[in-house]
Design a protein around this motif. Structure first.
Motif, PDB file in Angstrom:
ATOM      1  N   LYS A   2      -3.090   4.290   7.123  1.00 23.17           N
ATOM      2  CA  LYS A   2      -2.146   3.367   6.392  1.00 23.17           C
ATOM      3  C   LYS A   2      -0.768   3.104   7.253  1.00 23.17           C
ATOM      4  O   LYS A   2      -0.300   4.052   7.671  1.00 23.17           O
ATOM      5  CB  LYS A   2      -1.587   4.164   5.006  1.00 23.17           C
ATOM      6  CG  LYS A   2      -1.040   2.765   4.296  1.00 23.17           C
ATOM      7  CD  LYS A   2      -0.894   3.223   3.020  1.00 23.17           C
ATOM      8  CE  LYS A   2       0.003   2.105   2.154  1.00 23.17           C
ATOM      9  NZ  LYS A   2      -0.773   0.897   2.029  1.00 23.17           N
ATOM     10  N   GLY A  44      -1.386   4.051  -5.911  1.00 23.78           N
ATOM     11  CA  GLY A  44      -1.893   2.917  -6.370  1.00 23.78           C
ATOM     12  C   GLY A  44      -1.569   2.795  -8.035  1.00 23.78           C
ATOM     13  O   GLY A  44      -1.558   2.146  -8.728  1.00 23.78           O
ATOM     14  N   ARG A  45      -2.296   4.126  -8.473  1.00 21.29           N
ATOM     15  CA  ARG A  45      -2.111   4.226 -10.005  1.00 21.29           C
ATOM     16  C   ARG A  45      -0.964   4.433 -10.556  1.00 21.29           C
ATOM     17  O   ARG A  45      -0.615   3.667 -11.698  1.00 21.29           O
ATOM     18  CB  ARG A  45      -3.070   5.531 -10.222  1.00 21.29           C
ATOM     19  CG  ARG A  45      -4.424   5.151  -9.834  1.00 21.29           C
ATOM     20  CD  ARG A  45      -5.563   6.228 -10.265  1.00 21.29           C
ATOM     21  NE  ARG A  45      -6.856   5.726  -9.663  1.00 21.29           N
ATOM     22  CZ  ARG A  45      -7.823   6.909  -9.610  1.00 21.29           C
ATOM     23  NH1 ARG A  45      -7.533   7.944  -9.739  1.00 21.29           N
ATOM     24  NH2 ARG A  45      -9.042   6.384  -9.012  1.00 21.29           N
ATOM     25  N   MET A  96       2.801  -5.013  -6.524  1.00 19.70           N
ATOM     26  CA  MET A  96       2.096  -5.302  -7.697  1.00 19.70           C
ATOM     27  C   MET A  96       2.931  -6.326  -8.597  1.00 19.70           C
ATOM     28  O   MET A  96       2.096  -6.492  -9.710  1.00 19.70           O
ATOM     29  CB  MET A  96       1.863  -3.822  -8.392  1.00 19.70           C
ATOM     30  CG  MET A  96       0.881  -2.961  -7.695  1.00 19.70           C
ATOM     31  SD  MET A  96       0.201  -1.578  -8.342  1.00 19.70           S
ATOM     32  CE  MET A  96      -0.796  -0.984  -7.288  1.00 19.70           C
ATOM     33  N   ALA A 146       4.766  -0.152  -2.758  1.00 20.26           N
ATOM     34  CA  ALA A 146       3.748  -0.335  -3.805  1.00 20.26           C
ATOM     35  C   ALA A 146       4.073  -1.119  -4.883  1.00 20.26           C
ATOM     36  O   ALA A 146       3.179  -2.002  -5.422  1.00 20.26           O
ATOM     37  CB  ALA A 146       3.105   0.953  -3.908  1.00 20.26           C
ATOM     38  N   LEU A 181      -2.435   9.650  -1.223  1.00 22.03           N
ATOM     39  CA  LEU A 181      -3.208   8.804  -1.153  1.00 22.03           C
ATOM     40  C   LEU A 181      -4.765   9.477  -1.040  1.00 22.03           C
ATOM     41  O   LEU A 181      -5.059  10.260  -0.895  1.00 22.03           O
ATOM     42  CB  LEU A 181      -2.974   7.962   0.306  1.00 22.03           C
ATOM     43  CG  LEU A 181      -1.608   7.519   0.360  1.00 22.03           C
ATOM     44  CD1 LEU A 181      -1.481   6.984   1.837  1.00 22.03           C
ATOM     45  CD2 LEU A 181      -1.534   6.329  -0.655  1.00 22.03           C
ATOM     46  N   LYS A 215      -6.726   7.550   4.008  1.00 23.58           N
ATOM     47  CA  LYS A 215      -5.507   6.393   4.178  1.00 23.58           C
ATOM     48  C   LYS A 215      -3.894   7.127   4.548  1.00 23.58           C
ATOM     49  O   LYS A 215      -3.261   6.577   5.472  1.00 23.58           O
ATOM     50  CB  LYS A 215      -5.154   5.864   2.722  1.00 23.58           C
ATOM     51  CG  LYS A 215      -5.957   4.806   2.375  1.00 23.58           C
ATOM     52  CD  LYS A 215      -5.553   4.095   1.000  1.00 23.58           C
ATOM     53  CE  LYS A 215      -6.838   3.802   0.248  1.00 23.58           C
ATOM     54  NZ  LYS A 215      -7.095   4.358  -0.936  1.00 23.58           N
ATOM     55  N   ALA A 240       1.871   3.421  -9.215  1.00 26.99           N
ATOM     56  CA  ALA A 240       2.699   1.887  -8.926  1.00 26.99           C
ATOM     57  C   ALA A 240       2.256   0.975  -9.899  1.00 26.99           C
ATOM     58  O   ALA A 240       3.115   0.170 -10.478  1.00 26.99           O
ATOM     59  CB  ALA A 240       2.269   1.697  -7.676  1.00 26.99           C
ATOM     60  N   SER A 241       1.002   0.760 -10.391  1.00 23.62           N
ATOM     61  CA  SER A 241       0.666  -0.098 -11.407  1.00 23.62           C
ATOM     62  C   SER A 241       1.216   0.377 -12.810  1.00 23.62           C
ATOM     63  O   SER A 241       1.559  -0.674 -13.365  1.00 23.62           O
ATOM     64  CB  SER A 241      -1.157  -0.094 -11.485  1.00 23.62           C
ATOM     65  OG  SER A 241      -1.672   0.960 -11.816  1.00 23.62           O
TER      66      SER A 241
END
Length: 138
Positions: A72, A26-27, A108, A104, A64, A68, A29-30
């Motif tokens: 996931k 997530g980090r 976003m 991902a 992850l 997850k 991907a952002s």
């Protein structure tokens, strides 16, 4: 004073190389989504596509948090009867680790007419090798 608004011809697109080994999904991907939208530039404007190119290497090394990795699931439907498919993160990471990062990052980005062009500038590779070496050697 007027606010500076660059035209499409004045936009300069840079190339960013991101190594995904050991990074949280997530980090990273952002961070990639910000580069694709151009939020790192002083001339960012939400209605214009002023983002950069992003090359991601070592996509199989993304991490992850928590449970997850075992829990996931990626779900999709073909639109036909019986076309529902589920793929676990474990299976996806073995077969197509590039799609994990693409999915991902796609989630976003805002769902508008610019999303497809932004995703086209994302290049994800499984290992260290990629075909855009000449872009970074300038």
């Amino acid at each position: 004073m007027k606010t500076f608004q660059p035209t499409q011809k004045e936009i300069v697109r840079k190339w960013h190389l991101v190594n995904a080994r050991g990074e949280v999904l997530g980090r990273i991907a952002s961070k990639i989504a910000g580069f694709l939208m151009g939020k790192n530039k002083a001339t960012y404007s939400a209605h214009m596509d002023s983002g950069d190119f992003v090359v991601v290497t070592n996509s199989e090394g993304v991490m992850l948090t928590g449970k997850k990795r075992e829990q996931k699931v990626y779900r999709g439907h073909s639109g036909y009867p019986g076309g529902f498919k589920e793929v676990t993160f474990e299976k996806m990471s073995k077969e197509h680790p590039e799609r994990i990062i693409q999915h991902a990052v796609s989630g976003m980005l805002p769902d508008n007419r610019l999303k497809q062009d932004r995703m086209a500038r994302l290049k994800v590779f499984k290992g260290e090798q990629h075909s855009y070496e000449d872009r970074f050697n300038k």
